[in-house]
Design a protein around this motif. Structure first.
Motif, short mmCIF file in Angstrom:
data_model
loop_
_atom_site.label_atom_id
_atom_site.label_comp_id
_atom_site.label_asym_id
_atom_site.label_seq_id
_atom_site.Cartn_x
_atom_site.Cartn_y
_atom_site.Cartn_z
N HIS A 55 18.96 -44.88 -52.27
CA HIS A 55 18.36 -43.53 -52.22
C HIS A 55 19.30 -42.38 -51.87
O HIS A 55 18.86 -41.22 -51.87
CB HIS A 55 17.20 -43.51 -51.22
CG HIS A 55 16.04 -44.36 -51.63
ND1 HIS A 55 14.93 -43.84 -52.22
CD2 HIS A 55 15.83 -45.69 -51.54
CE1 HIS A 55 14.06 -44.81 -52.47
NE2 HIS A 55 14.59 -45.95 -52.07
N THR A 56 20.51 -42.64 -51.48
CA THR A 56 21.46 -41.55 -51.16
C THR A 56 22.83 -41.98 -51.70
O THR A 56 23.04 -43.16 -51.98
CB THR A 56 21.62 -41.37 -49.63
OG1 THR A 56 21.98 -42.64 -49.06
CG2 THR A 56 20.36 -40.85 -48.97
N PRO A 57 23.78 -41.06 -51.80
CA PRO A 57 25.11 -41.47 -52.27
C PRO A 57 25.69 -42.60 -51.43
O PRO A 57 26.25 -43.57 -51.95
CB PRO A 57 25.93 -40.19 -52.14
CG PRO A 57 24.92 -39.09 -52.33
CD PRO A 57 23.66 -39.59 -51.65
N ARG A 58 25.51 -42.49 -50.11
CA ARG A 58 26.03 -43.54 -49.22
C ARG A 58 25.37 -44.90 -49.53
O ARG A 58 26.02 -45.93 -49.66
CB ARG A 58 25.74 -43.13 -47.78
CG ARG A 58 26.22 -44.09 -46.74
CD ARG A 58 25.64 -43.69 -45.40
NE ARG A 58 26.31 -42.57 -44.78
CZ ARG A 58 27.26 -42.68 -43.86
NH1 ARG A 58 27.64 -43.87 -43.45
NH2 ARG A 58 27.81 -41.60 -43.33
N SER A 59 24.06 -44.89 -49.70
CA SER A 59 23.36 -46.16 -49.96
C SER A 59 23.64 -46.64 -51.38
O SER A 59 23.61 -47.84 -51.65
CB SER A 59 21.86 -46.05 -49.67
OG SER A 59 21.24 -45.18 -50.57
N TRP A 112 32.48 -29.93 -48.03
CA TRP A 112 33.27 -31.17 -48.12
C TRP A 112 32.36 -32.38 -48.23
O TRP A 112 32.59 -33.27 -49.04
CB TRP A 112 34.21 -31.28 -46.92
CG TRP A 112 35.33 -30.32 -47.12
CD1 TRP A 112 35.53 -29.16 -46.43
CD2 TRP A 112 36.33 -30.37 -48.13
NE1 TRP A 112 36.61 -28.49 -46.94
CE2 TRP A 112 37.14 -29.22 -47.98
CE3 TRP A 112 36.65 -31.28 -49.14
CZ2 TRP A 112 38.21 -28.95 -48.80
CZ3 TRP A 112 37.74 -31.02 -49.96
CH2 TRP A 112 38.51 -29.85 -49.79
N SER A 113 31.31 -32.33 -47.43
CA SER A 113 30.40 -33.47 -47.49
C SER A 113 29.72 -33.53 -48.86
O SER A 113 29.53 -34.61 -49.43
CB SER A 113 29.42 -33.32 -46.32
OG SER A 113 28.21 -33.85 -46.61
N ASN A 114 29.39 -32.37 -49.43
CA ASN A 114 28.81 -32.35 -50.78
C ASN A 114 29.78 -32.95 -51.79
O ASN A 114 29.39 -33.75 -52.65
CB ASN A 114 28.51 -30.92 -51.22
CG ASN A 114 27.32 -30.34 -50.47
OD1 ASN A 114 26.57 -31.07 -49.83
ND2 ASN A 114 27.14 -29.03 -50.55
N ARG A 115 31.03 -32.54 -51.67
CA ARG A 115 32.02 -33.01 -52.65
C ARG A 115 32.22 -34.52 -52.53
O ARG A 115 32.24 -35.23 -53.53
CB ARG A 115 33.35 -32.28 -52.40
CG ARG A 115 34.31 -32.45 -53.53
CD ARG A 115 35.51 -31.58 -53.41
NE ARG A 115 35.23 -30.17 -53.75
CZ ARG A 115 36.19 -29.25 -53.83
NH1 ARG A 115 37.43 -29.57 -53.58
NH2 ARG A 115 35.88 -28.03 -54.15
N ILE A 116 32.33 -35.00 -51.29
CA ILE A 116 32.53 -36.45 -51.08
C ILE A 116 31.31 -37.21 -51.62
O ILE A 116 31.44 -38.18 -52.37
CB ILE A 116 32.74 -36.77 -49.57
CG1 ILE A 116 34.08 -36.20 -49.12
CG2 ILE A 116 32.67 -38.27 -49.30
CD1 ILE A 116 34.30 -36.23 -47.62
#
Ligand SMILES: CC(=O)N[C@H]1[C@@H](OP(=O)(O)OP(=O)(O)OC[C@H]2O[C@@H](n3ccc(=O)[nH]c3=O)[C@H](O)[C@@H]2O)O[C@H](CO)[C@@H](O)[C@@H]1O
Ligand SMILES: O=P([O-])([O-])O[C@@H]1[C@@H](O)[C@H](O)[C@@H](O)[C@H](O)[C@@H]1O
Length: 415
Positions: free
Chosen positions: A134-138, A169-173
């Motif tokens: 559900h998220t980029p991290r997951s 930065w967090s958006n870009r990552i």
């Protein structure tokens, strides 16, 4: 497309974590061996493991919990694994585990791929058929776990990763992590048409993207009063308060209406993402002289109880929404929504019918919209009924679960 990164290959042959370790990860929060929603009349055809952050209990987590509760009706059990555990496991525990089992596989940092091995071992131990992130991290964890375990994975796009927060930065990552992770993804679910178009424009195969609009239970709690033109109007904003939600804009609109002598107050329902942001807002409230027009509620686990106290729900988002759950929740409670024309919001609310839409970042236009309702120029009862009907007809939790289960079935070849 297959992902051939050598680091995945290197990790693939590592030994599984011991069963005892899985037990210790899960025992703390495992609820019952069987999801209580599953009865003998509902044969289960597939088991899905949702890979989630779990840090907050906000929109994505609300979607996950509704899916966990409703999917068994459509023959699917849904469990969860939190890689950034926080509010979600707590809220799940408070709800007696009715939404599914909750495992933990905490990441020690943003790039800690050991969680993917834990997920792989959970897949083996509990025989999951599918992963759903559900998220980029997951997505990053699910994509690696999918490679390691050999089961497919689905990605649920709740918001545009590149415009998800005010941190560049967090958006870009996150945007890059999402793009890289999606190479091995079997199917995308987007919560709005707007996010579907964006995914396709960015190269997703349109045969592998399905819009599943968010949905909520139809609750319609009893109201004790109906607002009258010229009387007191209680507006409410429900959100995890963070800069992109635009709380400042509604405060400025409120100050304008206050100067015109309109009796309008705002209840702020939800926690602040950071103390620093809360201080900025307190300063603005003070500067605009709004102290006696603001009611601070903080986080509540009983949002419907708050919605009945509101005459309209305001969501002045600046950017980066998917299809906000609070918009649908307000409509389900027959509370008109005054929101901004951002991403998927206009897919649920037609301006002037089920609610009112202003352009984002424009406190003057937002004040104009609020004025049309509180002055009686727009009939509150008619709008409230229309909002309720639209949610009930088009944005229910069951419809969302049914559409999601259809995606799973197709992917797993279950007909
Ligand atoms: C960063 C991210 O992923 N954002 C997405 C997230 O929503 P995001 O978290 O931004 O906001 P939503 O309005 O969708 O959801 C907030 C949720 O928190 C709940 N709440 C709020 C305050 C409170 O005190 N108690 C409480 O329980 C609300 O009832 C609601 O269910 O998922 C939505 C649904 O797919 C998307 O539209 C958003 O783009
Ligand atoms: O970037 P990250 O640390 O994985 O996670 C964050 C999530 O925990 C959060 O729930 C979401 O709303 C943020 O926008 C961001 O995605």
């Amino acid at each position: 497309m297959k992902m051939t990164h050598s680091w995945v290959e290197r990790f693939r042959d590592q030994p599984p974590i011991e069963q005892t370790m899985i037990d210790s990860i899960t025992s703390e929060l495992a609820t019952s061996d069987l999801n209580p929603n599953v009865g003998p009349n509902k044969p289960i055809v597939a088991k899905v493991l949702h890979v989630i952050n779990g840090e907050h209990f906000a929109g994505a987590e609300r979607v996950q919990s509704h899916l966990g509760r409703c999917l068994p009706e459509f023959g699917i059990t849904a469990d969860f694994v939190c890689i950034k555990p926080g509010k979600f496991p707590q809220v799940l525990k408070e709800n007696g585990g009715d939404w599914g089992r909750c495992h933990l596989a905490k990441m020690q940092n943003r790039f800690d791929l050991r969680s993917a091995f834990r997920v792989r071992d959970l897949v083996r131990a509990y025989r999951y058929d599918l992963l759903h992130a559900h998220t980029p991290r997951s997505a990053m964890i699910a994509s690696v776990a999918s490679r390691l375990s050999g089961i497919p994975w689905v990605y649920h796009v709740h918001s545009p990763a590149a415009r998800d927060s005010s941190n560049r930065w967090s958006n870009r990552i996150n945007d890059n992590i999402e793009k890289l992770s999606l190479y091995g993804c079997s199917h995308l679910i987007t919560v709005s048409e707007s996010l579907c178009c964006e995914a396709i424009a960015q190269g997703a195969d349109e045969r592998k993207v399905t819009v599943v609009h968010n949905g909520v239970p139809t609750i319609r709690p009893e109201r004790t009063r109906v607002p009258e033109p010229g009387g007191r109007w209680v507006l409410g904003m429900v959100a995890l308060m963070r800069p992109r939600k635009g709380l400042e804009i509604v405060l400025e609109a409120l100050a304008r209406l206050a100067r015109e002598g309109l009796d309008v107050v705002l209840r702020i329902v939800g926690p602040f993402e950071t103390d620093a942001y809360q201080s900025e807002i307190e300063e603005l409230i003070h500067r605009l002289g709004l102290e006696n027009r603001i009611e601070r509620v903080g986080f509540t686990s009983d949002v419907p109880a708050e919605l009945v106290k509101m005459d309209a729900m305001v969501l002045p988002s600046l950017y980066g929404e998917g299809l906000p759950m609070v918009v649908l929740e307000a409509m389900a409670a027959a509370v008109p929504v005054i929101a901004t024309r951002v991403e998927g919001t206009p897919e649920a609310v037609n301006d002037g019918v089920e609610g009112l839409l202003a352009e984002p970042r424009d406190p003057i236009r937002l004040a104009d919209k609020i004025r049309t309702l509180v002055s009686g120029e727009i009939d509150w009862r008619t709008m409230s009924e229309a909002a309720f009907r639209r949610q009930k007809g088009c944005f229910s939790d069951r419809a969302m679960a049914k559409a999601t289960s259809d995606v799973y079935r197709k992917l797993l070849g279950l007909g």
